[in-house]
Scaffold this active site. Structure first.
Site, PDB file in Angstrom:
ATOM      1  N   GLN A   1     -78.157  42.804   1.104  1.00 61.81           N
ATOM      2  CA  GLN A   1     -77.925  41.740   2.075  1.00 61.81           C
ATOM      3  C   GLN A   1     -79.123  41.587   3.019  1.00 61.81           C
ATOM      4  O   GLN A   1     -79.146  40.673   3.832  1.00 61.81           O
ATOM      5  CB  GLN A   1     -76.659  42.030   2.893  1.00 61.81           C
ATOM      6  CG  GLN A   1     -75.388  42.045   2.052  1.00 61.81           C
ATOM      7  CD  GLN A   1     -74.131  42.330   2.853  1.00 61.81           C
ATOM      8  OE1 GLN A   1     -73.352  43.187   2.459  1.00 61.81           O
ATOM      9  NE2 GLN A   1     -73.903  41.640   3.959  1.00 61.81           N
TER      10      GLN A   1
ATOM     11  N   ARG B   1     -66.987  42.240   6.999  1.00 60.78           N
ATOM     12  CA  ARG B   1     -66.668  40.888   7.480  1.00 60.78           C
ATOM     13  C   ARG B   1     -66.358  40.896   8.969  1.00 60.78           C
ATOM     14  O   ARG B   1     -65.308  40.443   9.425  1.00 60.78           O
ATOM     15  CB  ARG B   1     -65.497  40.315   6.688  1.00 60.78           C
ATOM     16  CG  ARG B   1     -65.641  38.800   6.557  1.00 60.78           C
ATOM     17  CD  ARG B   1     -64.840  38.190   5.479  1.00 60.78           C
ATOM     18  NE  ARG B   1     -65.255  36.803   5.331  1.00 60.78           N
ATOM     19  CZ  ARG B   1     -65.095  36.098   4.241  1.00 60.78           C
ATOM     20  NH1 ARG B   1     -64.532  36.630   3.194  1.00 60.78           N
ATOM     21  NH2 ARG B   1     -65.494  34.848   4.200  1.00 60.78           N
ATOM     22  N   CYS B   2     -67.317  41.407   9.701  1.00 58.93           N
ATOM     23  CA  CYS B   2     -67.083  41.677  11.110  1.00 58.93           C
ATOM     24  C   CYS B   2     -68.429  41.985  11.719  1.00 58.93           C
ATOM     25  O   CYS B   2     -69.195  42.741  11.180  1.00 58.93           O
ATOM     26  CB  CYS B   2     -66.122  42.861  11.177  1.00 58.93           C
ATOM     27  SG  CYS B   2     -66.263  43.970  12.535  1.00 58.93           S
TER      28      CYS B   2
ATOM     29  N   GLU C   1     -66.993  35.357   9.259  1.00 60.25           N
ATOM     30  CA  GLU C   1     -66.183  36.533   9.565  1.00 60.25           C
ATOM     31  C   GLU C   1     -64.875  36.221  10.261  1.00 60.25           C
ATOM     32  O   GLU C   1     -63.941  37.026  10.223  1.00 60.25           O
ATOM     33  CB  GLU C   1     -66.986  37.447  10.480  1.00 60.25           C
ATOM     34  CG  GLU C   1     -68.255  37.867   9.815  1.00 60.25           C
ATOM     35  CD  GLU C   1     -69.067  38.778  10.678  1.00 60.25           C
ATOM     36  OE1 GLU C   1     -69.034  38.610  11.903  1.00 60.25           O
ATOM     37  OE2 GLU C   1     -69.711  39.650  10.129  1.00 60.25           O
TER      38      GLU C   1
HETATM   39  N1  PCD Z   1     -70.620  26.079  11.810  1.00 55.12           N
HETATM   40  C1  PCD Z   1     -70.818  26.470  10.555  1.00 55.12           C
HETATM   41  C2  PCD Z   1     -70.936  27.851  10.300  1.00 55.12           C
HETATM   42  C3  PCD Z   1     -71.171  28.255   9.004  1.00 55.12           C
HETATM   43  N2  PCD Z   1     -71.255  27.352   8.012  1.00 55.12           N
HETATM   44  C4  PCD Z   1     -71.532  27.827   6.642  1.00 55.12           C
HETATM   45  O1  PCD Z   1     -70.661  28.846   6.274  1.00 55.12           O
HETATM   46  C5  PCD Z   1     -71.354  29.903   5.574  1.00 55.12           C
HETATM   47  C6  PCD Z   1     -71.213  31.263   6.373  1.00 55.12           C
HETATM   48  O2  PCD Z   1     -71.965  31.164   7.547  1.00 55.12           O
HETATM   49  P1  PCD Z   1     -72.085  32.292   8.653  1.00 55.12           P
HETATM   50  O3  PCD Z   1     -70.816  32.444   9.389  1.00 55.12           O
HETATM   51  O4  PCD Z   1     -73.308  32.046   9.435  1.00 55.12           O
HETATM   52  O5  PCD Z   1     -72.257  33.654   7.856  1.00 55.12           O
HETATM   53  P2  PCD Z   1     -73.506  34.193   7.002  1.00 55.12           P
HETATM   54  O6  PCD Z   1     -74.366  35.016   7.890  1.00 55.12           O
HETATM   55  O7  PCD Z   1     -74.073  33.121   6.205  1.00 55.12           O
HETATM   56  O8  PCD Z   1     -72.743  35.111   6.002  1.00 55.12           O
HETATM   57  C7  PCD Z   1     -72.284  36.399   6.401  1.00 55.12           C
HETATM   58  C8  PCD Z   1     -70.768  36.467   6.324  1.00 55.12           C
HETATM   59  O9  PCD Z   1     -70.301  35.836   5.115  1.00 55.12           O
HETATM   60  C9  PCD Z   1     -68.937  36.084   4.787  1.00 55.12           C
HETATM   61  N3  PCD Z   1     -68.557  35.230   3.718  1.00 55.12           N
HETATM   62  C10 PCD Z   1     -68.810  35.611   2.392  1.00 55.12           C
HETATM   63  N4  PCD Z   1     -68.570  34.723   1.440  1.00 55.12           N
HETATM   64  C11 PCD Z   1     -68.829  35.077   0.158  1.00 55.12           C
HETATM   65  N5  PCD Z   1     -68.580  34.190  -0.829  1.00 55.12           N
HETATM   66  N6  PCD Z   1     -69.301  36.308  -0.171  1.00 55.12           N
HETATM   67  C12 PCD Z   1     -69.541  37.231   0.778  1.00 55.12           C
HETATM   68  O10 PCD Z   1     -70.020  38.399   0.465  1.00 55.12           O
HETATM   69  C13 PCD Z   1     -69.275  36.913   2.113  1.00 55.12           C
HETATM   70  N7  PCD Z   1     -69.439  37.831   3.135  1.00 55.12           N
HETATM   71  C14 PCD Z   1     -68.806  37.555   4.394  1.00 55.12           C
HETATM   72  C15 PCD Z   1     -69.464  38.393   5.466  1.00 55.12           C
HETATM   73  S1  PCD Z   1     -69.035  39.987   5.550  1.00 55.12           S
HETATM   74 MO1  PCD Z   1     -70.624  41.087   6.918  1.00 55.12          MO
HETATM   75  O11 PCD Z   1     -71.797  41.380   5.769  1.00 55.12           O
HETATM   76  O12 PCD Z   1     -69.563  42.504   6.763  1.00 55.12           O
HETATM   77  O13 PCD Z   1     -71.269  41.750   8.405  1.00 55.12           O
HETATM   78  S2  PCD Z   1     -70.907  38.849   7.576  1.00 55.12           S
HETATM   79  C16 PCD Z   1     -70.347  37.901   6.376  1.00 55.12           C
HETATM   80  C17 PCD Z   1     -72.786  29.469   5.467  1.00 55.12           C
HETATM   81  O14 PCD Z   1     -73.003  28.824   4.262  1.00 55.12           O
HETATM   82  C18 PCD Z   1     -72.928  28.469   6.608  1.00 55.12           C
HETATM   83  O15 PCD Z   1     -73.948  27.669   6.538  1.00 55.12           O
HETATM   84  C19 PCD Z   1     -71.124  25.991   8.254  1.00 55.12           C
HETATM   85  O16 PCD Z   1     -71.187  25.169   7.332  1.00 55.12           O
HETATM   86  N8  PCD Z   1     -70.911  25.563   9.550  1.00 55.12           N
HETATM   87 CU   CU1 Z   2     -65.755  46.277  12.120  1.00 56.47          CU
END
Ligand code: PCD
Ligand code: CU1
Length: 783
Positions: A217, A364-365, A734
């Site tokens: 990432q 996702r935070c 997130e």
């Molecule tokens: N106002 C607004 C905002 C936003 N957007 C869109 O929506 C999307 C997202 O964004 P953002 O919120 O800025 O975010 P980014 O930085 O790009 O990415 C990151 C995130 O992203 C989510 N989502 C998703 N989806 C998918 N399909 N796969 C994946 O793996 C994933 N991962 C998850 C996670 S866990 Mo961490 O890494 O734990 O911290 S953190 C995270 C991109 O395309 C953009 O451009 C729009 O349209 N408008």
């Molecule tokens: Cu967390």
């Protein structure tokens, strides 16, 4: 309608990347085949805590096709025994030396001509272990009866203490409060479990230059980290992240397997591929959460909150490999005051080692925001219960008001913008809240358990202003490069890396909007450190707040250059030329105009005297602040008292992520994140038993919901732009994961409230709900 208008910002343009994915022609790391490439397999410890007495490679080396076996001692001899962890408090063993500290820890790596031979041989590496007493909870760990890490100078399992806010004022306010609630809520250890596990291919060319294809990432950070760890000069390293099948925070850290693959490719002088198994992914790479949070809220009789205190015990496993910015060991947990105007607050956290896998990734935070949001949203519901107030009324009473932004919270964040009440009201109307409460009252009268759960969360995303945020010392800015070709098409590059988020589409839309071009003809490229500008990558919903801003500003830089060429073409002074309706025209004479396409051609064929030929710009963006998306989520559930089964009958998510770039992508992001939040609330956990065994090492135990189990998601939105972002956008990826667990749990607790059940820790499995109902009925019967 021009093509720009058709596809511009705010339009649900179809994802440009999808034809490749939908026809099975994505290009993932495991698709890469290089002649002569070897396969690597890893030997894992069956014990959570044991001394390694000896390792015998003989039988493994005898397997046909096996080229080498390396152990921790081999790596130590090459000064590659340890990896730095991201925020720099600790280091992590690459392969175990002396002791193993968690079940499935990496002990040796085997290189062979085929994956099968490597895996067979891995089973034949004979390791003689002397088992030691394991510690599987931070509460046992804090007693310091057994010290887990003998490599560290400090003889304690305590890693660090972190705190924020005003302790004395908070205690005083709590002592004076008319009402207080306090509850320990646990955010269970879970796992991002991307469908594609982690993997890499390492290859050195004849000039000694390393190309490293990897599921990352953050490719640039990897390049720097690899250089720092191995000593290979950074110019001799190219990191390429090809298509990625989901990251979710799991693909932010650098893992031991990567170091082993690079070492293998170096010593064996041939490319090496390593692709994790599902079990390796679930048992060794970045877990998330594992926070035990004691939440205390003080309030007046009328419901006005007066103080918040949250004390957390964090389980970091065997190494402190949490992926957090350097200065923020507990990430952005300070967002725990949520959407509410607390006059004072105090939060503290202590982290401990245990014999569990390392990690603590931001699944996702934006670094511990999900934990914080869960704590405050559960806390507010417990307070509403205590005060016998509707949770909606309690929230409205305490919201930070629309006029109060920029709002400085008691824990020090400056929220950029928001309209909490507006979003909540919109959600209440969409779902028909009053009707639902009426229905609930009728059902309750019949003894049926129906619940309505609300979560009105605020997030903090877009790390970050570089004066506060860095990883390994590298400041958390991001970057963009826009290059327009003579025919008015172009290439757009950024320091981010999509793992499924759709950047190939949204980045093109941002630039197209600024330049009046067709996003279909703006190729977006990310993830190759040889071509992309240096950026910190995609996680923590930072791409739109940071790189999205860089893209808009880089495009505006291109427009400034283009304006000079346009003036030449229009035979006008630059100051008399304006950019309007996606064209350059002469002020006051709009019929005299040129398009960006015409200007692009001229930039290469007839730029005008004194004008720089070509049409490109790059830009590094250091945001002045983070962005604060928010939302109201409402869950409606029916609970079967006989079986403990919970049915999520409805779920509505109203998100406010500021200006929306692509509403279809945003909706997809919300659907995906809600499905993950649903899983976390009801079925997912990586539990360890008292002997330190990982009890969910595969998808038989670690449950991933399919379309069959998932509820139908209803969505809506409000738009409160970020005042400091060039296009007003905030992150959204997130939000659904941050906001939804509390809504689900609040709904189930609301359903069970007539029985007197106050709290059950996630995941709310049938057994747990059934048990809670039985306990409550038993207690009622014995009264
Ligand atoms: N106002 C607004 C905002 C936003 N957007 C869109 O929506 C999307 C997202 O964004 P953002 O919120 O800025 O975010 P980014 O930085 O790009 O990415 C990151 C995130 O992203 C989510 N989502 C998703 N989806 C998918 N399909 N796969 C994946 O793996 C994933 N991962 C998850 C996670 S866990 Mo961490 O890494 O734990 O911290 S953190 C995270 C991109 O395309 C953009 O451009 C729009 O349209 N408008
Ligand atoms: Cu967390």
């Amino acid at each position: 309608m021009t093509t720009t208008e058709k596809h511009a910002m705010g339009k649900g343009m179809k994802r440009k990347e999808d034809p490749r994915f939908l026809t099975g022609q994505g290009n993932y790391v495991d698709d890469l085949v290089i002649p002569g490439m070897l396969s690597m397999a890893i030997v894992h410890s069956p014990y959570p805590h044991a001394r390694i007495k000896s390792i015998d490679k003989t039988a493994a080396l005898a397997v046909p096709g096996v080229k080498a076996v390396i152990t921790g001692e081999d790596l130590v001899a090459a000064s590659l025994g340890w990896l730095p962890t991201f925020h720099g408090f600790d280091k992590q063993m690459v392969l175990a030396v002396g002791k193993v500290l968690f079940q499935h820890q990496e002990v040796a790596a085997v290189f062979a001509e085929s994956r099968e031979a490597a895996m067979d041989a891995a089973e034949l590496v004979e390791v003689d272990y002397e088992p030691l007493e394991p510690i599987s909870t931070p509460f046992d760990s804090m007693k310091d009866e057994v010290i887990l890490r003998d490599d560290r100078e400090t003889k304690t399992n305590h890693i660090y203490h972190w705190e924020s806010g005003q302790q004395d004022e908070t205690e005083a306010a709590l002592a004076e409060a008319d009402v207080t609630i306090t509850e320990r809520v646990y955010a269970p250890r879970c796992h991002p479990a991307p469908l594609e596990p982690c993997g890499c291919v390492a290859q050195f060319d004849a000039m000694g230059r390393l190309t490293f294809w990897v599921t990352s990432q953050a490719p640039h950070v990897y390049r720097t980290a690899i250089s720092l760890v191995t000593g290979i000069p950074e110019d001799k390293i190219r990191v390429v992240a090809p298509d990625i099948g989901g990251g979710f925070g799991n693909k932010v850290p650098v893992y031991p397997g990567y170091v082993c693959a690079i070492v293998g490719a170096l010593i064996l002088k041939t490319p090496v591929k390593w692709i994790e198994t599902r079990t390796e992914n679930l048992t060794t790479t970045g877990f998330a959460r594992d926070y035990h949070m004691d939440v205390t809220i003080g309030a007046k009789k009328d419901g006005t909150v007066t103080a918040l205190k949250v004390k957390t015990v964090a389980d970091h496993g065997a190494f402190d490999a949490a992926a957090d910015p350097t200065q923020y060991p507990a990430g952005m947990f300070g967002i725990v005051t949520g959407s509410y105007d607390f006059p004072v607050a105090f939060t503290e956290l202590d982290a401990y080692f245990t014999n569990k896998a390392p990690g603590g990734v931001a699944y996702r935070c934006s670094f511990r925001v999900t934990e914080a949001s869960y704590a405050i949203e559960r806390g507010m519901d417990l307070l509403a219960g205590e005060l016998k107030m509707d949770p909606v009324d309690l929230r409205k009473k305490n919201f930070v008001q629309k006029e109060a932004f920029p709002y400085k919270s008691a824990l020090g964040f400056t929220y950029d913008s928001g309209d909490y009440e507006g979003t909540l009201d919109h959600a209440l109307t969409l779902i028909g809240y009053d009707e639902l409460r009426k229905e609930q009252a009728e059902k309750r009268a019949r003894g049926e358990l129906m619940g309505i759960g609300i979560s009105t969360f605020t997030e903090v995303v877009g790390a970050g202003p570089s004066k506060h945020f860095d990883i390994l010392g590298i400041k958390m800015f991001d970057s963009a490069e826009v290059r327009i070709h003579p025919t008015g098409t172009g290439i757009v590059r950024a320091g981010t890396k999509s793992q499924g988020q759709g950047h190939e589409t949204t980045w093109a839309q941002i630039v197209a909007e600024e330049l009046g071009l067709d996003p279909e003809n703006l190729l977006v490229e990310e993830g190759d450190t040889d071509t992309a500008p240096y950026g910190l990558g995609t996680y923590a919903s930072r791409s739109t707040p940071v790189a999205g801003a860089a893209l808009a500003l880089a495009a505006r830089r291109v427009r400034e250059k283009a304006k000079k060429v346009a003036a030449h073409l229009l035979e006008a002074a630059e100051d008399d030329v304006e950019w309007k309706d996606y064209k350059f025209s002469i002020m006051g004479a709009p019929e005299k105009s040129v398009t960006m396409k015409e200007v692009a051609f001229a930039a290469y064929t007839n730029p005008g005297e004194g004008n720089e030929p070509g049409l490109e710009a790059s830009l590094y963006y250091d945001p002045p602040n983070m962005t604060f998306p928010h939302g109201t989520y409402i869950a409606v559930v029916d609970v079967d008292a006989e079986t403990g089964e919970v049915k999520v009958r409805r779920f509505l998510a109203v998100d406010d992520c500021g200006t929306i770039i692509n509403p279809v992508i945003v909706q997809g992001q919300v659907h995906g994140g809600l499905t993950e939040g649903f899983a976390i609330a009801f079925m997912q956990e990586i539990p360890y038993d008292a002997q330190g065994n990982n009890m969910a090492p595969n998808f038989m135990e670690y449950l991933v919901p399919t379309a069959v189990e998932s509820p139908v998601w209803e969505t809506g939105h409000t738009v409160t732009p970020s005042p400091h972002h060039p296009i007003g956008a905030k992150g959204v990826g997130e939000s659904p994961n941050v906001g939804s667990p509390a809504a689900f749990v609040n709904a189930v607790m609301d359903a069970l409230s007539p029985l007197g059940v106050k709290h059950i820790d996630m995941p709310l499995t049938r057994e747990k709900v059934w048990q809670a109902v039985r306990d409550a009925q038993g207690a009622a019967a014995s009264d």
